[in-house]
Every structure is written in structure tokens, then in C-alpha cells.
Design an enzyme around this catalytic site. Structure first.
Site, PDB file in Angstrom:
ATOM      1  N   TRP A 174       0.822  -1.218   0.000  1.00 22.97           N
ATOM      2  CA  TRP A 174       0.000   0.000   0.000  1.00 22.97           C
ATOM      3  C   TRP A 174       0.858   1.273   0.000  1.00 22.97           C
ATOM      4  O   TRP A 174       0.320   2.366   0.127  1.00 22.97           O
ATOM      5  CB  TRP A 174      -0.917   0.018   1.223  1.00 22.97           C
ATOM      6  CG  TRP A 174      -1.797  -1.187   1.334  1.00 22.97           C
ATOM      7  CD1 TRP A 174      -3.035  -1.355   0.780  1.00 22.97           C
ATOM      8  CD2 TRP A 174      -1.512  -2.403   2.041  1.00 22.97           C
ATOM      9  NE1 TRP A 174      -3.536  -2.590   1.099  1.00 22.97           N
ATOM     10  CE2 TRP A 174      -2.619  -3.260   1.868  1.00 22.97           C
ATOM     11  CE3 TRP A 174      -0.432  -2.855   2.808  1.00 22.97           C
ATOM     12  CZ2 TRP A 174      -2.672  -4.540   2.435  1.00 22.97           C
ATOM     13  CZ3 TRP A 174      -0.486  -4.118   3.362  1.00 22.97           C
ATOM     14  CH2 TRP A 174      -1.603  -4.946   3.177  1.00 22.97           C
ATOM     15  N   ASP A 175       2.176   1.150  -0.074  1.00 22.50           N
ATOM     16  CA  ASP A 175       3.075   2.293   0.064  1.00 22.50           C
ATOM     17  C   ASP A 175       2.910   2.958   1.425  1.00 22.50           C
ATOM     18  O   ASP A 175       3.007   4.176   1.564  1.00 22.50           O
ATOM     19  CB  ASP A 175       2.853   3.317  -1.060  1.00 22.50           C
ATOM     20  CG  ASP A 175       3.986   4.334  -1.147  1.00 22.50           C
ATOM     21  OD1 ASP A 175       5.068   4.072  -0.605  1.00 22.50           O
ATOM     22  OD2 ASP A 175       3.781   5.400  -1.755  1.00 22.50           O
ATOM     23  N   TYR A 176       2.674   2.155   2.451  1.00 22.59           N
ATOM     24  CA  TYR A 176       2.555   2.656   3.814  1.00 22.59           C
ATOM     25  C   TYR A 176       3.904   2.550   4.525  1.00 22.59           C
ATOM     26  O   TYR A 176       4.035   1.939   5.586  1.00 22.59           O
ATOM     27  CB  TYR A 176       1.472   1.891   4.580  1.00 22.59           C
ATOM     28  CG  TYR A 176       0.059   2.327   4.271  1.00 22.59           C
ATOM     29  CD1 TYR A 176      -0.225   3.615   3.815  1.00 22.59           C
ATOM     30  CD2 TYR A 176      -1.018   1.466   4.461  1.00 22.59           C
ATOM     31  CE1 TYR A 176      -1.528   4.025   3.539  1.00 22.59           C
ATOM     32  CE2 TYR A 176      -2.321   1.863   4.200  1.00 22.59           C
ATOM     33  CZ  TYR A 176      -2.567   3.142   3.734  1.00 22.59           C
ATOM     34  OH  TYR A 176      -3.867   3.548   3.475  1.00 22.59           O
TER      35      TYR A 176
ATOM     36  N   LYS B 169       1.718   6.816   8.031  1.00 20.68           N
ATOM     37  CA  LYS B 169       0.813   7.295   6.997  1.00 20.68           C
ATOM     38  C   LYS B 169      -0.627   6.867   7.257  1.00 20.68           C
ATOM     39  O   LYS B 169      -1.572   7.534   6.837  1.00 20.68           O
ATOM     40  CB  LYS B 169       1.252   6.773   5.623  1.00 20.68           C
ATOM     41  CG  LYS B 169       2.524   7.381   5.076  1.00 20.68           C
ATOM     42  CD  LYS B 169       2.834   6.815   3.709  1.00 20.68           C
ATOM     43  CE  LYS B 169       4.045   7.443   3.067  1.00 20.68           C
ATOM     44  NZ  LYS B 169       4.321   6.872   1.724  1.00 20.68           N
TER      45      LYS B 169
ATOM     46  N   ARG C 258      -1.986   5.449 -10.020  1.00 18.08           N
ATOM     47  CA  ARG C 258      -2.411   6.013  -8.734  1.00 18.08           C
ATOM     48  C   ARG C 258      -2.923   7.426  -8.985  1.00 18.08           C
ATOM     49  O   ARG C 258      -2.299   8.207  -9.694  1.00 18.08           O
ATOM     50  CB  ARG C 258      -1.245   6.025  -7.746  1.00 18.08           C
ATOM     51  CG  ARG C 258      -1.523   6.725  -6.437  1.00 18.08           C
ATOM     52  CD  ARG C 258      -0.418   6.494  -5.401  1.00 18.08           C
ATOM     53  NE  ARG C 258       0.915   6.724  -5.911  1.00 18.08           N
ATOM     54  CZ  ARG C 258       2.038   6.512  -5.217  1.00 18.08           C
ATOM     55  NH1 ARG C 258       1.967   6.046  -3.983  1.00 18.08           N
ATOM     56  NH2 ARG C 258       3.219   6.750  -5.745  1.00 18.08           N
TER      57      ARG C 258
END
Length: 712
Positions: free
Chosen positions: A347-349, A375, A530
């Protein structure tokens, strides 16, 4: 008595330091500041009776986060809620980038620097890694060093330099060249050491004052790898992280943290956060600022996600020590402990913020802790020696059913004591409807078509919702901690991302529509897109506020207040200033005077009441100040400073200014213009008033001419 003795001692030390720095006795303003400080300390007597805490020197700001642990707290108390309205602009410094850099390069800048107050100077870096020292009282340049960054490299994370590091070599003779050093990392992967008083490169460090990083593999293009955050220095070792292009390829460069001898530049150690056994991935780099506990000799890293962000089928397992707070021995790079905040991140967290080191009252005694915001809006509070959570963290089941070839973690860690700083789920009732008369909207259709099962809904070809978006919750600005009142403050962003996986056959000739980010994720079976979920009017699909400051009582596990930060003034037609809040990637500074200062995506520096969250003051900037502010004392006056250069990724106006404010001196006062037009909405209403006057005057002139015609 203990508290008043501390106050007297602190006052004497501040006096001695001030006289040593500027050679002048304390003036009237200084005496006023001292009296205010004593009153503040007396008011905190109950706290100090139970909390033995070392407060940073009042006059200085020697580290990117204020102190080595990034508390972003200043014990200065000259500016208060009662007088903050009397702040005036003290000076503005222009780096000259707007005039000297190509427009195409300026269109790829982010001026996110926080100045240091060291060696009687404010020292900061420009987006092109020029290191500049200015006079703290006037903003006049004292020296400048240009590393001559190429403007043709197109760095993946824009031209950016968040700050520099300061170090004094106590083994060097007093007055020796480079006894006091400024370290900076560059967009082209160099570490540079400069004399802190002159800006001249330190000849004994590396080759002529610089070390070039060995990245280990060829880059796809020169800007794939860069250094954006300030180095840290501990026990004679200077340490740097890296910023690496997201979603370009599976076999991205390793996210190794590198350490060098602070005197010679010789390599000391390297630590790769990612364990590579049985996986194909790179990164897990440390792009955000790091923290140091000098007494323990520990370095704290906020690590990011492995490559690529949104497909992990080539990297099975939890990807230790990615997405983790990692503690290392500063002198050797030895791993002490690691705590993971997201398992197998797709999740690009990643961890975007500096770990905040503080001493807190847990309800069961005082503890030295690491506070890590995320985040997702979580706040993890960890024991500084062991990395174990101070309060329980639960492993909870999360949505499954990922793309083909993906292997998700069945659970994720959830803190149980400190509440999330942002909402973590969005429903149809949360859709922003600026014109409720219409029964449907583009937002409702877009969100309804996406998979939406709350936090950790996995990426897929359907295009799930990520809320909070991959830019926050909390971003690189981090959190700030008031050690006296035990309150944590953080800026947060609140918007929705839609992330869609594109099967590899379709990705080869895929041309994303305007405004949609495309990542090829080469080596994976899916590329990705995205985009922030926006309405046809260009507004976020979720209800405001889109950016808010949050104050949290950690001991009680309670959110005290939330205040929206920023308006639409610098984006909306005619300068209409809706108090919607703006996304907030930058952070805050808090003071013993009871104020919280922050910038936003409109062109104002703001002050909030630390107790209530009420917005008390705005200072107009040339362009938005999307950087962390700082504060310092100079010649008895407290200044607040912010870099105001805009942010190309946010689509703001671009500039090249650093702006300082202080209280009005005797005979000065804020101008009528600054109290009226230079306030959110002031330009809009001035236009409305001017237009109204013109219409009235035009109508009066028309009637006069008509009557004159009738008479004739």
C-alpha cells in the site's frame, strides 16, 4: 525551589551564551523574555516535580528536528497567545533560484528545508543543495556553497533538500578550520562536509570535502537515487539514508543506510534494512529523517517499503526490516531491535516521519520512548531500549483476496491505546457534495466502482480505495512533543487514493490519462496507476478537512482537539478562502509560550493556541511554506522562520524565499495591510469591495450623465 533554581541556572546559562555569541549585554527585550520564561517555569512546577527532563538550550536549533530526537519543541516563551498578533516580518532572504535556474528545473522543486541556528548563523540548503548561511537578525547572506548539481538529471523525488547536520569535533583545536562542520547530502548522492563558519569544504573529509556514494548497481536514469533528508551525526559518525524512485522496477537499488567517519569520510558501516533471503526486491530505504540517542549511542531509522510498492509476489513473507522502526548502534551499525508497523506492505505505507524520542508518563511511571507516527494515522509508542510497545498492539485480521501471485499478510498491527489521528475508512456518507441539490456526482460513481473494505484493502485490477492515501496520515514533517504537558502534535492529510494494477500485457503500451501517475513496476506481472479521488470541480471526493492538526494526550490515549489548517485561497478562483484545510506533508514547531506554528499549501505561516487549537495568527508568505518552521532567540528577540518555496508536486506557486517573523519593536506595529488584506480571504474581499466601489461609481456616473443629458 528545585524548579526556581533550574530557572535561575537556565537564565544564567542563556545570558552567558548570548554574551559569548554577540558580545552584548542583555537588553530590555531579553529581560522581558527572561521574566516570561520564569513565569512559564513556575507554572510548570508540578510537572517538573515528577519529570526530570533536560531542555534544549533556549537560544538554539542545532538539529533538523530541534534536538537529536526530533521533539520540535522550543523552551522559548517570548511569543505567546496574548501577543502573537503583534508579529511582523523581520526579513526575507531569496536564494536566487528563480532567476538563475532553468524554469523546467524550478518546476521540479520542493523547498522543504528547515534552517539550523548554529555558529551565530541560520544555515539551510536550497532544493539544488546549495548550502547558505545568513545573519539571524537581518537575513543577509554570510556565505554560500554550491555543489553544482546538474539540472538535467530529473530526480525521481524532485529537487529537494530538507536540511543539513551540524557537528563539532571536540578533538580539534579551538579555532581550527572545520572544527565545527556542516554535513549535507545531495540529489546526486554525495555527502559533503563544510566548515560551519565559512562554508569552505573540509579538505580532510573524503576527496576535497566530499564522498560519492557507491549505489551498487547501474541506475535506470541519473535521478533514480538521491539523498533528500538531512544526515545525522553521532559519536564521530555521519549517517545518511536515501530516496529511491518508487514503482520503477522490482530490482531497485538497495535501501542501505551508510555511515562515514565524520572527520575523514572513510566508510564505517552499511546497513540494508531488507533481508534478501528468498526474495526479489530492493529499497526498504530510509528517505525520512533519522533520530539519535547520543547517550545510548543508538540511531533510529524509519524504513520504507520494498520494491515495488503495490505488488509483493516476488518478495514473500513480512519483508523484515522494511516498514519498521530500527535501532542500530551508531558506531558499528549493529542491529539492536526492530519493530514492524506494516507487514508485507503493498500500500506504500512506509514510515515517512522521523522517530520522535521523548520521555513520557505512561501512567505506570516515566519511560524513555520512541514515538512513530505513520501514513495510516497510527501512533506507535515503543520502549527505547527494547523496541517493545509501551501499550498493547494487536494483530488484527485485514482484507484478503489480492491480485494473482500475491501473498498478503493475514493480519496487521493496530495500536490500542493511542487513537488513530485520521479516519481510516470512507463510505458514501463521507463523500463531499458541495452542491447537495444534485442527486449524484462523479465522486459517488468513482468511489462506488472501487473496492472499499477499509484499511488495508489490497491493490487489484478493480482499483481499491486507499484511505488514508499514500501521502498520509502523517508525512515527512513528523510529530512534535511537548515534554512539559505531555502532548503530541501532528499535521495530517486526509484524501483518498485509487490504486489500480495494470496486467503486464496491457501495461506495455499503456498511456495514462493526464493527472494519473503511472508506475511500470518492471519485473512484476502488473504495472500500476495512482490518482487522488477528485470531483469534476477539482476538489477531493472526501469531505473536508483535507488537512488537520491533531493534539493527543498520550498518557490518557485521548485526542484533545483537531483544527483544520489551510484554505483554498491560493488555488480557488478570485482567491476564495474556504476553510477546508489543505494536505499537510510538513510538520510543526511548538513553544513553551503556548503556541504551535505551521505552514500549509496556502501562503501563510500560522500560529495556533497549543491548549485549544484555536487559530490565532497568520503571516503572509510570498508563496506557500511547505516546510517545517523553526524558532530561535537572537539579541533578546524570538524569531520564527519558515522556508517559503512552494511545492511542485502539490501544484503550488514556486518561489525561493526564507521568511522570518518577530514581535514588533517599540515604535513598530503590524500594518493595516497585514491585518486585513494579508489574511485568508482578505484578497477576495478586497476584490469584492473594489468591484462594488467601481460598480457604485459607474452607476453614479451613468446617472449623472443621464441627468445632464435630460437637462440639456
Amino acid at each position: 525551589m528545585v524548579v526556581e533554581a533550574w530557572a535561575a541556572e537556565a537564565t544564567e546559562e542563556a545570558d552567558a551564551e548570548r554574551q559569548q555569541r554577540d558580545g552584548s549585554p542583555r537588553n530590555r527585550s531579553s529581560r522581558v523574555a527572561t521574566t516570561s520564561a520564569r513565569r512559564a517555569v513556575r507554572g510548570l512546577a508540578g510537572v517538573f516535580a515528577i519529570i526530570p527532563f533536560t531542555v534544549a538550550t533556549a537560544a538554539g536549533w542545532e538539529h533538523w528536528g530541534g534536538d537529536r530526537g526530533g521533539m520540535r519543541f522550543s523552551s522559548l516563551a517570548q511569543i505567546t497567545p496574548a501577543n502573537v498578533g503583534n508579529l511582523v516580518r523581520a526579513w526575507e532572504f531569496r536564494t536566487g533560484d528563480l532567476e538563475t535556474r532553468p524554469p523546467a528545473a524550478m518546476a521540479r522543486t520542493k523547498f522543504e528545508a528547515t534552517p539550523l541556528f548554529v555558529e551565530n548563523s541560520l544555515v539551510f540548503c536550497s532544493p539544488f543543495n546549495e548550502v547558505i548561511a545568513v545573519d539571524p537578525g537581518t537575513g543577509v547572506q554570510k556565505w554560500r556553497y554550491d555543489p553544482k548539481i546538474s539540472t538535467s538529471q530529473r530526480p525521481a523525488n524532485r529537487y529537494n533538500c530538507r536540511g543539513v547536520a551540524y557537528w563539532v569535533d571536540d578533538q580539534a583545536a579551538k579555532g581550527a578550520a572545520c572544527r565545527a562542520r556542516i554535513f549535507t547530502g545531495t540529489n546526486d548522492a554525495r555527502v559533503i562536509a563544510l566548515d560551519a563558519r565559512t562554508g569552505i569544504p573540509c579538505a580532510d573529509f573524503g576527496a576535497g570535502g566530499e564522498v560519492k556514494l557507491d549505489i551498487g548497481i547501474p541506475l535506470v536514469w541519473p535521478g533514480e537515487f538521491q539523498i533528500t533528508s538531512a544526515p545525522v551525526v553521532s559519536r564521530g559518525v555521519v549517517v545518511v539514508g536515501s530516496s529511491i524512485a518508487d514503482n520503477a522496477r522490482v530490482d531497485a537499488p538497495a535501501g542501505a543506510v551508510r555511515a562515514f567517519d565524520a572527520r575523514t569520510g572513510a566508510a564505517r558501516w552499511s546497513f540494508d534494512p531488507l533481508i534478501h533471503d528468498g526474495i526479489e526486491a530492493g529499497q526498504a530505504n530510509v528517505w525520512a529523517p533519522m533520530s539519535v540517542d547520543e547517550e545510548r549511542g543508538l540511531l533510529f531509522l524509519p524504513t520504507s517499503s520494498p520494491s515495488p510498492d503495490f505488488f509483493g509476489g516476488r518478495r514473500p513473507g513480512n519483508d523484515e526490516h522494511a516498514n519498521s522502526v530500527v535501532a542500530l548502534r551508531a558506531e558499528t551499525g549493529e542491529l539492536v531491535w526492530s519493530f514492524q508497523t506494516t507487514h508485507h506492505d503493498v500500500w506504500d505505507y512506509d514510515l515517512p516521519a522521523q522517530p520522535t524520542l521523548a520521555r513520557i508518563d505512561t501512567g505506570a511511571g516515566m519511560r524513555d520512548v520512541v514515538i512513530q507516527p505513520t501514513k495510516q494515522g497510527f501512533v506507535f509508542v515503543l520502549d527505547r531500549d527494547t523496541g517493545k510497545p509501551i501499550w498493547p498492539v494487536e494483530e488484527r485480521s485485514v482484507p484478503q483476496g489480492a491480485a494473482e501471485g500475491e501473498r498478503l499478510s493475514p493480519t496487521q498491527p493496530f495500536p490500542t491505546h493511542v487513537p488513530a489521528l485520521t479516519p481510516q475508512q470512507i463510505s458514501a456518507s463521507d463523500v463531499f457534495r458541495p452542491f447537495p441539490v444534485f442527486s449524484s456526482s462523479a465522486c459517488e460513481k468513482r468511489l462506488a466502482a472501487a473496492r472499499n473494505e477499509g484499511l488495508y484493502t489490497p491493490p487489484s485490477t478493480q482499483g481499491p480505495l486507499l484511505f488514508p492515501m499514500t501521502g498520509g496520515g502523517v508525512n515527512w514533517g513528523g510529530a512534535a512533543f511537548d515534554p512539559f504537558n505531555q502532548i503530541l502534535y501532528a499535521n495530517t492529510s486526509r484524501a483518498v487514493h485509487i490504486v489500480k494494477l495494470i496486467p503486464r500485457p496491457e501495461a506495455e503500451d499503456f498511456k495514462p490519462p493526464p493527472g494519473i501517475e503511472f508506475g511500470p513496476q518492471r519485473g512484476a506481472p502488473f504495472a500500476m496507476t495512482r490518482v487522488v479521488a477528485m470531483s469534476s470541480l477539482g476538489l477531493p471526493c472526501n469531505k473536508p478537512p483535507w488537512g488537520a492538526m491533531v493534539a493527543v494526550d498520550l498518557k490518557a490515549g485521548k485526542i484533545l482537539w483537531q483544527s483544520s489548517v489551510g484554505t483554498t485561497e491560493d488555488k480557488a478562483p478570485l482567491g476564495i478562502a474556504f476553510n477546508s484545510g489543505t494536505p499537510l506533508v510538513n510538520g510543526v514547531v511548538i513553544t513553551a509560550g503556548g503556541l504551535v506554528f505551521t505552514g500549509a499549501m496556502d501562503a501563510y505561516l500560522r500560529a495556533f493556541d497549543a491548549k485549544s487549537g484555536a487559530e490565532l495568527w497568520q503571516g503572509r508568505l510570498p508563496v506557500p511554506g511547505i516546510a517545517n518552521p523553526m524558532t530561535y532567540l537572537w539579541n533578546g528577540e524570538q524569531y520564527v522562520v519558515i522556508a517559503a518555496g512552494g511545492h511542485s508536486e502539490a501544484g503550488t506557486t514556486i518561489g525561493d524565499s526564507v521568511v522570518a517573523f518577530r514581535l514588533a519593536r517599540q515604535g513598530e506595529e503590524p500594518s493595516l495591510w497585514s491585518r486585513t488584506v494579508d489574511r485568508p480571504g482578505g484578497r477576495f474581499w478586497s476584490k469584492v469591495i473594489a468591484l462594488t466601489i467601481l460598480l457604485i461609481a459607474g452607476f453614479a456616473l451613468w446617472r449623472w450623465r443621464r441627468r445632464a443629458t435630460l437637462r440639456s
